[in-house]
Design a protein around this motif. Structure first.
Motif, PDB file in Angstrom:
ATOM      1  N   ALA A  58     -65.256  18.200  39.751  1.00  0.00           N
ATOM      2  CA  ALA A  58     -66.225  17.107  39.638  1.00  0.00           C
ATOM      3  C   ALA A  58     -66.171  16.433  38.278  1.00  0.00           C
ATOM      4  O   ALA A  58     -66.583  15.274  38.132  1.00  0.00           O
ATOM      5  CB  ALA A  58     -67.645  17.640  39.887  1.00  0.00           C
ATOM      6  N   LEU A  59     -65.634  17.113  37.277  1.00  0.00           N
ATOM      7  CA  LEU A  59     -65.569  16.535  35.928  1.00  0.00           C
ATOM      8  C   LEU A  59     -64.559  15.400  35.828  1.00  0.00           C
ATOM      9  O   LEU A  59     -64.561  14.657  34.842  1.00  0.00           O
ATOM     10  CB  LEU A  59     -65.207  17.631  34.911  1.00  0.00           C
ATOM     11  N   LEU A  60     -63.696  15.246  36.829  1.00  0.00           N
ATOM     12  CA  LEU A  60     -62.713  14.160  36.834  1.00  0.00           C
ATOM     13  C   LEU A  60     -63.124  13.004  37.735  1.00  0.00           C
ATOM     14  O   LEU A  60     -62.340  12.071  37.941  1.00  0.00           O
ATOM     15  CB  LEU A  60     -61.344  14.695  37.275  1.00  0.00           C
TER      16      LEU A  60
ATOM     17  N   LEU B  54     -53.253  18.639  31.784  1.00  0.00           N
ATOM     18  CA  LEU B  54     -54.661  18.380  31.454  1.00  0.00           C
ATOM     19  C   LEU B  54     -55.506  18.329  32.721  1.00  0.00           C
ATOM     20  O   LEU B  54     -56.539  19.016  32.831  1.00  0.00           O
ATOM     21  CB  LEU B  54     -54.782  17.061  30.681  1.00  0.00           C
ATOM     22  N   THR B  55     -55.104  17.492  33.688  1.00  0.00           N
ATOM     23  CA  THR B  55     -55.894  17.356  34.914  1.00  0.00           C
ATOM     24  C   THR B  55     -55.930  18.664  35.702  1.00  0.00           C
ATOM     25  O   THR B  55     -56.956  19.012  36.292  1.00  0.00           O
ATOM     26  CB  THR B  55     -55.328  16.226  35.794  1.00  0.00           C
TER      27      THR B  55
ATOM     28  N   VAL C 190     -65.636  12.702  33.026  1.00  0.00           N
ATOM     29  CA  VAL C 190     -65.474  11.253  32.961  1.00  0.00           C
ATOM     30  C   VAL C 190     -66.733  10.494  33.380  1.00  0.00           C
ATOM     31  O   VAL C 190     -66.768   9.264  33.302  1.00  0.00           O
ATOM     32  CB  VAL C 190     -64.272  10.793  33.816  1.00  0.00           C
ATOM     33  N   GLU C 191     -67.770  11.205  33.821  1.00  0.00           N
ATOM     34  CA  GLU C 191     -69.070  10.540  34.027  1.00  0.00           C
ATOM     35  C   GLU C 191     -69.513   9.813  32.754  1.00  0.00           C
ATOM     36  O   GLU C 191     -70.167   8.766  32.806  1.00  0.00           O
ATOM     37  CB  GLU C 191     -70.123  11.586  34.411  1.00  0.00           C
ATOM     38  N   ALA C 192     -69.125  10.351  31.589  1.00  0.00           N
ATOM     39  CA  ALA C 192     -69.502   9.754  30.308  1.00  0.00           C
ATOM     40  C   ALA C 192     -68.909   8.365  30.123  1.00  0.00           C
ATOM     41  O   ALA C 192     -69.368   7.597  29.272  1.00  0.00           O
ATOM     42  CB  ALA C 192     -69.064  10.655  29.161  1.00  0.00           C
ATOM     43  N   ALA C 193     -67.900   8.003  30.929  1.00  0.00           N
ATOM     44  CA  ALA C 193     -67.293   6.676  30.811  1.00  0.00           C
ATOM     45  C   ALA C 193     -68.296   5.571  31.137  1.00  0.00           C
ATOM     46  O   ALA C 193     -68.147   4.432  30.671  1.00  0.00           O
ATOM     47  CB  ALA C 193     -66.086   6.570  31.743  1.00  0.00           C
TER      48      ALA C 193
ATOM     49  N   THR D 287     -69.459  11.125  40.576  1.00  0.00           N
ATOM     50  CA  THR D 287     -70.307  12.306  40.765  1.00  0.00           C
ATOM     51  C   THR D 287     -70.725  12.872  39.405  1.00  0.00           C
ATOM     52  O   THR D 287     -70.088  12.609  38.388  1.00  0.00           O
ATOM     53  CB  THR D 287     -69.570  13.415  41.546  1.00  0.00           C
ATOM     54  N   ASP D 288     -71.798  13.666  39.430  1.00  0.00           N
ATOM     55  CA  ASP D 288     -72.187  14.357  38.209  1.00  0.00           C
ATOM     56  C   ASP D 288     -71.424  15.675  38.119  1.00  0.00           C
ATOM     57  O   ASP D 288     -70.570  15.974  38.963  1.00  0.00           O
ATOM     58  CB  ASP D 288     -73.705  14.576  38.160  1.00  0.00           C
ATOM     59  N   ARG D 289     -71.726  16.489  37.114  1.00  0.00           N
ATOM     60  CA  ARG D 289     -70.964  17.723  36.895  1.00  0.00           C
ATOM     61  C   ARG D 289     -71.165  18.741  38.007  1.00  0.00           C
ATOM     62  O   ARG D 289     -70.366  19.654  38.175  1.00  0.00           O
ATOM     63  CB  ARG D 289     -71.324  18.319  35.546  1.00  0.00           C
ATOM     64  N   GLN D 290     -72.265  18.596  38.785  1.00  0.00           N
ATOM     65  CA  GLN D 290     -72.488  19.495  39.928  1.00  0.00           C
ATOM     66  C   GLN D 290     -71.789  19.007  41.193  1.00  0.00           C
ATOM     67  O   GLN D 290     -71.893  19.631  42.242  1.00  0.00           O
ATOM     68  CB  GLN D 290     -73.983  19.637  40.205  1.00  0.00           C
TER      69      GLN D 290
END
Length: 495
Positions: A226-228, A216-217, A74-77, A232-235
């Motif tokens: 971290a992807l949710l 899904l979650t 969700v960082e892409a949001a 934060t970034d993916r790390q």
């Protein structure tokens, strides 16, 4: 190479035939340069809004953005939020004024022509520089669409990647070459609706296949919690101010995109712009939101992880649909690609035919000559962009980011300020175009510290600063320009 699925391929071919038929019909309705480049300024509110949105959202909205969400969650949001804000500001700040000003300035068809006439530039330098930056960055932008077409034809037909790029280029060239702006705008409406349908249906079916939002979650958390997280970034590291500014900064580029601004100039009446703005903004919010949903649901649905994240939409379609329906859904990718590449080719060809050719040859073309030159320009630009797209390891999002940022930084500040600031002169406009474009070119290859900031952001603000500084340090614009600006501004303020 993927195995050919005949039912899916037949559905896909049916879509292509519809698009090519539209190009043929538009051929018979295109007679003048105004018809070819702006559709005679006769677009309705709905066509203008959906065409502007479709020409904006190339294959990257079905390949690049879902692929980024598939990797980053969700960082892409943040990118989607910046783009939605940019769309809204573009419609609210630019559309009405640009439609009226461009028509008032002897029906200026292209952005370089508009800038030249707006500031009554005594030499060719402003028009020449703006034209060169448009052609440079559009070469990369068009090539990004052809990269997406290559990946798509590999997935549908199992063709070699380079052959797929050539096939995609041939199809797009055909109806852009013959139908011009009308073909592009009509197909954009059809293609924008197809894009929305695909982006709505795919994540809904993915959620059903997963067993609901809770599943899904749970699955995504099992992969990487971290992807949710928006922060934060993916790390799992907190997003820095530079990272957030880079992601939000995508929206700044809207003020300088010739293929999108052309829709504002082409709308039939300024009175239709409120309706068009409401449609355009709502459509963009829906498309960007569902594009993110595709990437995030793909995280949980597609196993093992994809080597090429930009194929997540295609893989999900093949998993979730019968082959006949899958061919229809995959047509949405080609719709997104074509609806942008055709508009970019048309904007590039209009720059060559309307701006560069008269400057280099010293003479103006007849109506027939302008249309013919525009068509030749489409073929030449597409051929060069096809060569750039031949690398099968290219990423759609990377190429789009460079071209998008270059156009936004070089042209955006000059276009925006030209519609509002009376003190701005041709020297300021020239400085802004030069500084914005060169900043993107120089900034892009640098790394570390401030240079990790997306090159559009410094390019845009450095361009604004150059316009203001140079305009104040040089003579004010001549009185006739001031009078014209005041007169047209009065018209703009009239409902």
């Amino acid at each position: 190479m993927t195995e050919l699925n005949l039912p899916m391929a037949l559905t896909f071919l049916g879509y292509l035939l519809v698009v090519l038929a539209i190009g043929v019909v538009a051929w018979f309705k295109t007679h003048t340069a105004a018809d070819y480049f702006l559709g005679g300024r006769k677009l309705s509110a709905g066509v203008a809004a959906l065409s502007a949105g479709a020409s904006d959202m190339s294959g990257w909205v079905l390949l690049g953005l879902p692929g980024y969400a598939y990797l980053a969650g969700v960082e892409a949001a943040w990118i989607a939020l910046g783009l939605c804000i940019g769309v809204a500001l573009n419609w609210l700040l630019m559309a009405r004024r640009l439609r009226i000003y461009s028509f008032y300035l002897e029906d200026a068809v292209t952005l370089p022509c508009y800038l030249h006439r707006r500031f009554q530039c005594p030499g060719p330098w402003l028009k020449l520089l703006a034209s060169l930056f448009i052609l440079l960055f559009f070469l990369f932008y068009v090539s990004s669409g052809l990269i997406g077409a290559g990946k798509l034809f590999v997935a549908v037909f199992g063709f070699d990647y380079r052959l797929s790029v050539l096939l995609g280029a041939a199809i797009i060239i055909f109806y852009t070459l013959f139908g011009g702006f009308l073909a592009v705008s009509w197909t954009d409406v059809f293609q924008s609706l197809l894009m929305v349908l695909a982006l709505l249906v795919v994540p809904i079916l993915a959620l059903q296949a997963l067993g609901g939002y809770g599943q899904l979650t749970a699955r995504v958390e099992g992969i990487n919690p971290a992807l949710l997280s928006f922060g934060t970034d993916r790390q799992g590291q907190p997003l820095t101010g530079l990272a957030i500014a880079s992601l939000l900064g995508w929206g700044l580029a809207y003020f300088g995109q010739p293929h999108i601004l052309a829709r504002f100039k082409a709308i039939h009446s300024p009175r239709q712009l409120k309706t068009a703005a409401a449609i355009g903004i709502s459509w963009s919010v829906l498309v960007y939101g569902t594009s993110l949903a595709v990437g995030v649901t793909g995280l949980a649905l597609v196993e093992p992880p994809l080597v090429d994240s930009e194929q997540v939409f295609m893989v999900m379609v093949r998993m979730l649909f019968h082959p006949l329906m899958a061919g229809f859904m995959l047509s949405a990718i080609l719709a997104a690609i074509m609806s942008t590449v055709d508009s970019q080719l048309l904007a590039s060809s209009s720059t060559l035919a309307e701006d560069l050719y008269p400057l280099l040859s010293g003479r103006r073309l007849s109506e027939t000559g302008r249309v013919l030159t525009g068509r030749w320009a489409v073929a030449v630009i597409a051929a060069v962009a096809t060569g750039v797209a031949m690398d099968p390891d290219s990423k759609v999002l990377d190429v789009v980011a460079y071209a998008w940022g270059g156009l936004g930084a070089a042209l955006g500040p000059a276009m925006l300020l030209s519609l509002y600031w009376r003190r701005m002169n041709w020297q300021g406009a020239l400085a802004g175009v030069m500084v914005g474009g060169l900043t993107v070119i120089v900034w892009k290859p640098l790394e570390g510290g401030w240079f990790d900031l997306y090159e559009l952001v410094p390019g845009f603000f450095f361009s604004c600063a150059a316009i203001v500084l140079v305009s104040f340090c040089t003579a004010p614009p001549a009185a006739p320009i001031q009078q014209d600006f005041s007169r047209v501004t009065a018209v703009v303020r009239t409902p």
